[in-house]
Design an enzyme around this catalytic site. Structure first.
Site, PDB file in Angstrom:
ATOM      1  N   ASP A 120      40.486  55.434   3.545  1.00 26.78           N
ATOM      2  CA  ASP A 120      39.721  55.901   4.701  1.00 26.78           C
ATOM      3  C   ASP A 120      40.553  56.597   5.760  1.00 26.78           C
ATOM      4  O   ASP A 120      40.118  57.553   6.382  1.00 26.78           O
ATOM      5  CB  ASP A 120      38.957  54.737   5.344  1.00 26.78           C
ATOM      6  CG  ASP A 120      39.893  53.769   6.056  1.00 26.78           C
ATOM      7  OD1 ASP A 120      40.832  53.266   5.406  1.00 26.78           O
ATOM      8  OD2 ASP A 120      39.688  53.506   7.252  1.00 26.78           O
ATOM      9  N   ASP A 131      45.729  53.867   5.996  1.00 28.00           N
ATOM     10  CA  ASP A 131      45.999  52.648   5.245  1.00 28.00           C
ATOM     11  C   ASP A 131      45.693  52.869   3.772  1.00 28.00           C
ATOM     12  O   ASP A 131      45.426  53.980   3.328  1.00 28.00           O
ATOM     13  CB  ASP A 131      45.140  51.507   5.802  1.00 28.00           C
ATOM     14  CG  ASP A 131      43.678  51.918   5.860  1.00 28.00           C
ATOM     15  OD1 ASP A 131      43.033  51.957   4.803  1.00 28.00           O
ATOM     16  OD2 ASP A 131      43.185  52.239   6.958  1.00 28.00           O
ATOM     17  N   TYR A 174      35.290  47.676  10.159  1.00 33.21           N
ATOM     18  CA  TYR A 174      34.090  48.509  10.135  1.00 33.21           C
ATOM     19  C   TYR A 174      32.853  47.639  10.302  1.00 33.21           C
ATOM     20  O   TYR A 174      32.002  47.545   9.428  1.00 33.21           O
ATOM     21  CB  TYR A 174      34.024  49.331   8.840  1.00 33.21           C
ATOM     22  CG  TYR A 174      35.053  50.443   8.797  1.00 33.21           C
ATOM     23  CD1 TYR A 174      34.840  51.643   9.465  1.00 33.21           C
ATOM     24  CD2 TYR A 174      36.258  50.273   8.108  1.00 33.21           C
ATOM     25  CE1 TYR A 174      35.796  52.654   9.449  1.00 33.21           C
ATOM     26  CE2 TYR A 174      37.212  51.274   8.086  1.00 33.21           C
ATOM     27  CZ  TYR A 174      36.973  52.466   8.748  1.00 33.21           C
ATOM     28  OH  TYR A 174      37.924  53.458   8.738  1.00 33.21           O
ATOM     29  N   GLU A 188      46.330  58.170  14.287  1.00 34.84           N
ATOM     30  CA  GLU A 188      45.816  57.901  12.947  1.00 34.84           C
ATOM     31  C   GLU A 188      44.670  58.854  12.618  1.00 34.84           C
ATOM     32  O   GLU A 188      43.765  59.040  13.422  1.00 34.84           O
ATOM     33  CB  GLU A 188      45.329  56.456  12.819  1.00 34.84           C
ATOM     34  CG  GLU A 188      44.932  56.094  11.390  1.00 34.84           C
ATOM     35  CD  GLU A 188      44.610  54.621  11.208  1.00 34.84           C
ATOM     36  OE1 GLU A 188      44.640  54.151  10.063  1.00 34.84           O
ATOM     37  OE2 GLU A 188      44.321  53.940  12.215  1.00 34.84           O
TER      38      GLU A 188
END
Length: 630
Positions: free
Chosen positions: A81, A84, A233, A478
């Site tokens: 995603d 990571d 999430y 990120e």
């Protein structure tokens, strides 16, 4: 990797012939075509599984090759995603939905940029995985790996030693939000592939139908079943928005009135007519479904649901006006003019909001309408101009003169919070990187990333346009797949301009010379001529453009070009097609003959139209029955 946050909303009482126009490619000093190419390339850096031979991001390698094995299912593939090595189903499905929506709206512009094939490949990499993740009608795997063990380690994907456990939803552990979003992704992608691979398109639509039924029948939040996802999430908005979102996409893909009526009957109960939003993203879908329903309404699809759909449209326009700063409750902006929702990965909201504004401006243009805001009417061009300003900010028109797309421009983030890009490629140095050793050697290293994460949209600046390019500043440095997905459509639109077709009409994607997404591409194209009644005036040529094998049968995609070779305008064309054993796109069937598609009335001298068909046989026989010249 996302961290769960709260919602931002207010609640109201519940009561063609193609010709590209002038492009905007360099209107703001930016090369939107280059930015589009880079934004698609980013997805190749996020790939998990066995990488293909045409992989362009060469510093990546195979990874996650045993995913799903302990659960007895093949879950190899898909996308990581963000920075990571976890595969989270909810944001991945949303990414696929938004990439598909970008293609469906602006595929012709992508083709003009030479990027449509790459964009379709990016969608298929995701849908191939989602098909694997849905092995039974009422079973869907929603996560592989877990954020806790993943965050403890800093390893490139090729070395990871963290947990690869798989987590699923089923009737006893429901997840309507996850299943609803995945249904939307399958439905949207099925339309992308309908012209190029009908068998694959049908497979996607079958999964979409099953997943929507699963989501609606067994209701519940997915993070109540896959609790390990809550920290990263969390489904703050619940599942009601995904049920409506899934229904909207199923309607677009099937034209089945059941789904349209579902939106009408459940608009109030599930919040589609009540929630007035100022954000749109992987968790909160209301503004997206409201925009789609507004499109249905403008296209004359309201019928008995018109009154309810008008309420959806009111909320869609609330969102647009809020972003513009012309509503009763407006989105916050930085001093530099960027929409600001939160410090952690704010760019996800910027790109998704900009996409909705872009498509809505084109819907309004097609309908001949303007946006109605509290401060007055707003023209479609004004709405598009604001969306463009957000993209320009991302690309460097901001107080820091920083591009927040890695690899675009001269001043962009060099220390991205991303495991794979921050650690030397195993192809350069195959020395194993240990779980904690990666932090000591690579994470804490105050130097540029050894691998350029081209096209990645990072989290972006704070509320005052400040940004620190530091690897440990994960809130700002990120990237995420769902940052990029909505941007594909906007960049294509800005690069190639507005296409001459009505965007309220059914989608007709352009021809591709080669669709890499097909399992077996055709060899050398075969060009032949078919019988015509008057070859000197109307010419018909056919060629095989692709072939593939499905369930032991070889299918062929034929492109047929009809050209008016006379000096006059061709009208009332009637074609007869025999030995046809599959579907046709680009013509209107009338009895036992075919005529111009709905968006074409005449064919000027020297002009051509194309139609395509797919079947598992040699080419059909196409002949001209009648026509008139004027």
């Amino acid at each position: 990797m996302e961290k769960s946050v709260g919602l931002c909303f207010s609640i109201a009482p519940l009561f063609l012939i193609v010709g590209f126009l002038a492009p905007l490619a360099l209107a703001g000093g930016h090369n939107y075509g280059d930015a589009l190419s880079k934004s698609i390339l980013f997805f190749e850096a996020q790939r998990s599984g066995y990488l293909p031979g045409n992989q362009r991001v060469r510093w990546r390698g195979n990874s996650g090759l045993n995913d799903g094995k302990t659960s007895g299912v093949d879950l190899v593939g898909g996308y990581y995603d963000a920075g990571d090595n976890v595969k989270f189903g909810l944001p991945m499905a949303f990414t696929i939905t938004m990439m598909s929506w970008s293609i469906l709206e602006y595929g012709k512009q992508m083709a003009a940029s030479g990027e449509l094939g790459h964009a379709i490949d990016a969608v298929k990499w995701g849908t191939d995985y989602l098909i694997k993740a849905h092995p039974q009608p009422d079973v869907l795997y929603g996560e592989v790996g877990d954020g806790n063990t993943d965050h403890y380690c800093w390893q490139r994907p090729e070395d990871m030693t963290t947990s690869r456990a798989a987590y699923r939803i089923d009737p006893s552990r429901p997840g309507s939000d996850l299943a609803g979003e995945t249904a939307a992704a399958m439905a949207a992608a099925s339309m992308v592939f309908r012209r190029y691979n009908s068998a694959y398109s049908a497979e996607l639509l079958k999964h979409g139908s099953q997943l929507f039924d699963f989501a609606d029948k067994y209701r519940g939040k997915y993070d109540g079943s896959i609790t390990i996802a809550q920290k990263y999430y969390r489904s703050v908005s619940g599942y009601a928005d995904e049920l409506l979102w899934g229904a909207a996409w199923m309607y677009k893909a099937t034209n089945n009135a059941y789904y349209l009526n579902y939106l009408g009957k459940n608009g109030d109960a599930l919040g589609g007519t009540g929630w007035a939003m100022t954000e749109f993203g992987w968790d909160v879908k209301y503004a997206g479904v409201q925009t789609l329903v507004a499109k249905f309404l403008m296209a004359g699809k309201g019928g008995g649901n018109t009154a309810v759909f008008e309420k959806y449209q009111e909320k869609a326009e609330f969102f647009m006006c809020s972003c513009l700063g012309k509503g009763n409750r407006n989105a916050q902006k930085t001093p530099g003019g960027l929409i600001f929702r939160q410090r952690w990965n704010n760019m996800q909201f910027v790109t998704s909001a900009s996409f909705l504004m872009t498509v809505y401006s084109d819907y309004l243009t097609s309908a001949g309408k303007s946006l109605r805001c509290a401060s007055g009417n707003v023209s479609p061009s004004q709405l598009l101009s604001f969306a463009k300003s957000q993209v320009d900010y991302i690309l460097g028109d901001n107080p820091r003169a920083t591009s927040y797309m890695v690899g675009y421009g001269n001043n962009y983030p060099r220390q991205v919070h991303h495991r794979a890009s921050s650690i030397v490629s195993y192809k350069v140095d195959p020395t194993f990187v240990t779980c904690r050793g990666g932090y000591a050697t690579w994470y804490n290293r105050k130097a540029n990333d050894p691998n350029l994460l081209t096209g990645a949209i990072v989290g972006g600046p704070d509320a005052y346009d400040n940004f620190a390019d530091q690897r440990d500043n994960y809130e700002q440095t990120e990237p995420a797949t769902y940052n990029n997905a909505p941007l594909l459509g906007i960049l294509a639109r800005l690069h190639a301009g507005h296409s001459g077709y009505n965007q309220l009409l059914p989608v007709e994607l352009p021809t591709l010379k080669l669709i890499a997404a097909h399992p077996t591409p055709s060899t050398k194209p075969v060009v032949t001529r078919t019988p015509v009644s008057s070859p000197s005036l109307v010419a018909i040529t056919q060629k095989v453009t692709a072939s593939w094998v499905s369930r032991g049968k070889t299918y062929y995609r034929y492109s047929t070009i009809v050209t008016n070779k006379s000096s006059k305008t061709l009208k009332n064309l009637k074609l007869y097609i025999s030995k046809l054993y599959g579907p046709v796109w680009g013509l209107t069937k009338s009895g036992d003959s075919y005529s111009f598609p709905s968006w074409v009335n005449t064919l000027a001298a020297g002009k051509s139209i194309e139609f395509v068909y797919i079947h598992s046989a040699s080419q059909a026989v196409v002949s001209v029955s009648s026509y008139t010249l004027a």
